[in-house]
Design an enzyme around this catalytic site. Structure first.
Site, PDB file in Angstrom:
ATOM      1  N   ASP A   1      -4.034   0.997  -4.483  1.00 12.49           N
ATOM      2  CA  ASP A   1      -3.127   0.611  -3.472  1.00 12.49           C
ATOM      3  C   ASP A   1      -2.179  -0.260  -4.258  1.00 12.49           C
ATOM      4  OD1 ASP A   1      -1.933   0.201  -1.334  1.00 12.49           O
ATOM      5  OD2 ASP A   1      -3.660  -0.257  -0.076  1.00 12.49           O
TER       6      ASP A   1
HETATM    7  C1  BGC Z   1      -0.809   0.102   1.936  1.00 16.96           C
HETATM    8  C2  BGC Z   1      -1.218   1.898   1.695  1.00 16.96           C
HETATM    9  C3  BGC Z   1       0.374   2.484   1.383  1.00 16.96           C
HETATM   10  C4  BGC Z   1       1.085   1.699   0.220  1.00 16.96           C
HETATM   11  C5  BGC Z   1       2.257   2.555  -0.272  1.00 16.96           C
HETATM   12  C6  BGC Z   1       0.050  -0.477   0.905  1.00 16.96           C
HETATM   13  O1  BGC Z   1       0.414  -1.746   1.045  1.00 16.96           O
HETATM   14  O2  BGC Z   1      -2.132  -0.620   1.911  1.00 16.96           O
HETATM   15  O3  BGC Z   1      -1.696   2.223   2.803  1.00 16.96           O
HETATM   16  O4  BGC Z   1       0.106   3.787   1.463  1.00 16.96           O
HETATM   17  O5  BGC Z   1       1.062   0.407   0.549  1.00 16.96           O
HETATM   18  O6  BGC Z   1       3.450   2.303   0.812  1.00 16.96           O
END
Ligand code: BGC
Length: 774
Positions: A298
């Site tokens: 993530d």
């Molecule tokens: C979120 C994810 C997301 C990623 C990319 C993160 O902060 O937890 O769910 O896919 O950002 O945008």
């Protein structure tokens, strides 16, 4: 020489050149075997890997963020230097083509890029938020929405979405509850698999390689939705039993449906952050479930191993991530900046880096990028599919299906069309950004309809709309009450559009109290009173239209509002779909995918809880309840009304006794007893009456949305497969134990009829013990 052929010529020197850029073998195209296990993709990846320097390998593991149609000058330079494997948040046929051109013509190895984005509930055409789509209880609809989203997104150069988010959430304070399917593992599982199939263009990844199919990502692995106190990113405290019974099934369902990528979660479980957990990403994901795709971190979560206090610096964080099995580093630069030093010092085996790179190269191969790196960047398709009429039509159908009718006393709804005037009150009545919901990708608020626009379109000019904001969404300001009251007195009917703005749920948007924010509750009560007190007030229709990304506690409204519609955030077609329901062009049939508490203090409250040794009993003080609140919810899981009524009868089993390992068929008759065509979500639950471990009092095992004409009776049949009777025993083996079960069918989790089922024979072991958490 065509640009891309340069790539071939470089690699042609290698012994494995025969594997280059060939189409997928037939076994991966035409049969059930997943291309993710394709030997040819592996051999191809090996052939490329042999040519790569350590720096180029780490470049492939590096995913950098852009912003729409731009990236920074530094990132452009990094791309040219072969230090980027993927971009996220860039899109557009022309822009992705330009970046891809740099990758495949200006870098030494000419390896194509992956373009990724959060296509959560649509790309430009925005579909209902996932919680609303779960409220339809219609997985075919969710699959279709994902399919259409993929068609639109891929036409803009994207080939990877970070969806579906399948985290079970039992705590509505957690803002990301809006992105998932709610509290139930069965519903979560069905929706998870459906969305994977929709994005990837079919089951088992066989659709990947088509220009309109994209890699799906199941996230956030694991149990991100169990954040303590509902505070985003917070610690998760769970028993292994609850983890496996409740949180794991939707992730596993995505793997079974062939999801190509998995995103690790920000949280820790039992002291180990997911990004450092070789138990989670190795023992569970790769070994127990046989996952063959790619694991992505993530955002920034590898470096967060430092504040998690399990790494004493970025270098160590990167090593932990690689050792755990995180292949792709999203936006953190840790692998690309720090892992060469670590590898050269022998602190991380190059074999681990190689294995991560192979996972990346394999998915690039499976998408067909080595054959045609520009296949997703097609300006013609982009023009054709952006906001295509078919997509908007599908979004409107999906939006209608997600609406839940919570209350409708004296048939307040539907409203008559010949009203002379409507008071449209509330801060969300004309908030198109909120129509779109919490993760609207490239959706434009100006393209989304509001309730005001929907009512205008439905009624034309003969009905006067008296608008009054009444109050802001989340600050206490009552100066607009007087105007709202007088609008309510004057008009023939009142529609109140209240709730949360879209940015009040979603990531980092937890709320400590889930009441209606600001002064909106008082506004609603004042408006209802004013309408009642006006001439003809006792029959004046007053409808509350809720917009929100989570359950709200609305006991006073539930008591005093004549009608309440839960509309969540329905996307581009929000207002039109709400108007369809307000005026009876569509009869609402959605059901709650999550329990609505009476007060925040009841959280966690969910239907599939265990019984305890002292289940609540109002006649007995020493039982499990509160002094100051009932123990029951305001609206139970699965609840939702219709403009018609349904009656259930004749619940029966194909056999009242089966042996462990057998299936049984359950049938129930459902009759439309009202005078309108309507949808009913027929729900099937089971309970294991006596088992070696305490099982939930009821568990959803089937749900079917049916449309019935007035007077029509339908026999709805469900097949319960052996796993419907399985549990994790004390050794965490998946087993079916003999004994008595209760089978329930009904209109919501509280309102059911039941029959007993006897299961005989020996205990049957379906799966060995889960790998022990470490
Ligand atoms: C979120 C994810 C997301 C990623 C990319 C993160 O902060 O937890 O769910 O896919 O950002 O945008």
């Amino acid at each position: 020489m065509r640009k891309f052929e340069q790539f071939r010529s470089i690699v042609a020197a290698s012994a494995t050149a025969a594997f280059l850029a060939l189409p997928l073998p037939l076994d991966a195209q035409g049969t059930r075997e997943s291309p993710l296990s394709s030997a040819r993709a592996s051999q191809f990846a090996d052939s490329v890997l042999r040519l790569m320097t350590l720096e180029e390998k780490l470049g492939q593991l590096n995913q950098l963020p852009g912003g729409g149609q731009q990236i920074s000058a530094n990132d452009r330079q990094a791309l040219r230097a072969g230090r980027v494997g993927s971009f996220l948040n860039v899109f557009g046929a022309d822009f992705t083509r330009e970046l891809q051109r740099i990758a495949v013509t200006e870098t030494r190895l000419k390896i194509p890029l992956l373009f990724a984005h959060d296509v959560i509930h649509g790309f430009r055409t925005i579909f209902p938020v996932p919680l609303a789509e779960a409220a339809s209880f219609d997985s075919a609809r969710a699959e279709f929405s994902a399919r259409q989203s993929a068609i639109e997104a891929t036409a803009h150069g994207l080939m990877w979405t970070f969806a579906p988010m399948v985290d079970i959430a039992r705590d509505p304070r957690w803002g990301r509850i809006v992105e998932g399917a709610g509290e139930d593992p069965y519903l979560g599982t069905v929706m998870s698999a459906a969305r994977v199939r929709g994005f990837q263009g079919g089951d088992n990844a066989v659709g990947l390689g088509a220009p309109d199919a994209m890699l799906a990502t199941v996230k956030h692995f694991a149990a991100y939705g169990a954040a303590e106190g509902g505070r985003d990113y917070n610690t998760v405290e769970l028993s292994e039993r609850t983890l496996w019974e409740t949180y794991m099934p939707p992730y596993e369902a995505a793997i079974r449906a062939g999801v190509a990528t998995v995103m690790a979660s920000f949280n820790e479980i039992g002291g180990t952050p997911s990004h450092a957990s070789d138990w989670l990403l190795g023992d569970v994901l790769r070994k127990r479930w046989g996952f063959n795709g790619l694991v992505v971190s993530d955002w920034g979560a590898i470096s967060e191993l430092v504040p998690h206090h399990v790494a004493d610096g970025l270098g160590e964080a990167g090593i932990l991530g690689l050792r755990a099995g995180v292949d792709f580093d999203m936006s953190d630069h840790v692998y690309v900046d720090s892992m060469a030093v670590a590898a050269n010092a022998g602190r991380v085996p190059v074999a681990l880096i190689d294995s991560a790179v192979k996972h990346v190269l394999r998915v690039k191969y499976l998408l067909g990028l080595f054959t045609d790196p520009y296949k997703f960047s097609d300006a013609g398709r982009e023009k054709l599919y952006t906001l295509a009429p078919g997509h908007l039509g599908a979004a409107r159908v999906a939006a209608r299906e997600g609406i839940v009718l919570l209350k409708n006393s004296n048939k307040t709804l539907p409203l008559r069309r010949d009203l002379r005037s409507i008071a449209l009150i509330g801060p969300l009545a004309n908030d198109s950004a909120s129509s779109m919901g919490s993760w609207a990708a490239d959706g434009h608020a100006s393209e989304a309809s509001t309730v005001l626009a929907g009512i205008r379109a439905a009624l034309g000019s003969s009905t006067r709309i008296i608008s009054a904001r009444g109050a802001p969404v989340d600050t206490v300001d009552t100066t607009g009450f007087a105007q709202a009251r007088s609008a309510a007195s004057e008009a023939d009917a009142v529609v109140l559009v209240i709730g949360e703005r879209a940015d009040m749920s979603g990531e980092a948007s937890s709320r400590a109290s889930i009441e209606l924010p600001g002064a909106q509750r008082d506004l609603a009560l004042a408006v209802i009173r004013a309408a009642r007190a006006s001439p003809g007030g006792d029959t004046k229709p007053v409808v509350v239209v809720l917009m929100n990304g989570r359950p709200l506690t609305i006991p006073e409204l539930a008591a005093s509002a004549p009608a309440i519609l839960e509309t969540w955030f329905l996307g581009t077609e929000h207002g039109l779909a709400v108007a369809d329901v307000l005026f009876g062009d569509y009869n609402p049939g959605g059901k709650l995918p999550v329990t609505f508490p009476r007060a925040t203090g009841q959280i966690p409250i969910y239907y599939n809880h265990r019984n305890t040794g002292r289940p609540a009993d109002s006649a007995n003080h020493y039982t499990s309840k509160y002094l100051d609140l009932p123990w029951t919810p305001l609206f139970p899981f699965g609840y939702g009304l219709s403009y018609t009524t349904f009656a259930y009868s004749n619940l029966r089993l194909s056999s009242s006794t089966i042996r462990t390992g057998d299936s049984v068929t359950v049938s129930v008759e459902v009759r439309n007893t009202g005078d309108r065509t309507g949808d009913e979500v027929v729900q099937l639950y089971t309970r294991d009456n006596v088992a070696s471990v305490e099982e939930p009092i009821k568990e959803l095992k089937g749900a079917r949305r049916v449309t019935l004409q007035p007077g029509e009776t339908r026999t709805v049949t469900f097949k319960l497969d052996p796993d419907a009777f399985a549990l994790y025993d004390r050794d965490m083996r998946r087993v079916i134990e003999p004994g008595t079960f209760t089978i329930f069918a009904g209109t919501n989790s509280d309102d059911v009829t039941s029959v007993p089922l006897q299961v005989t024979g020996d205990t049957l072991v379906l799966a060995p013990s889960t790998p022990r958490m470490r």
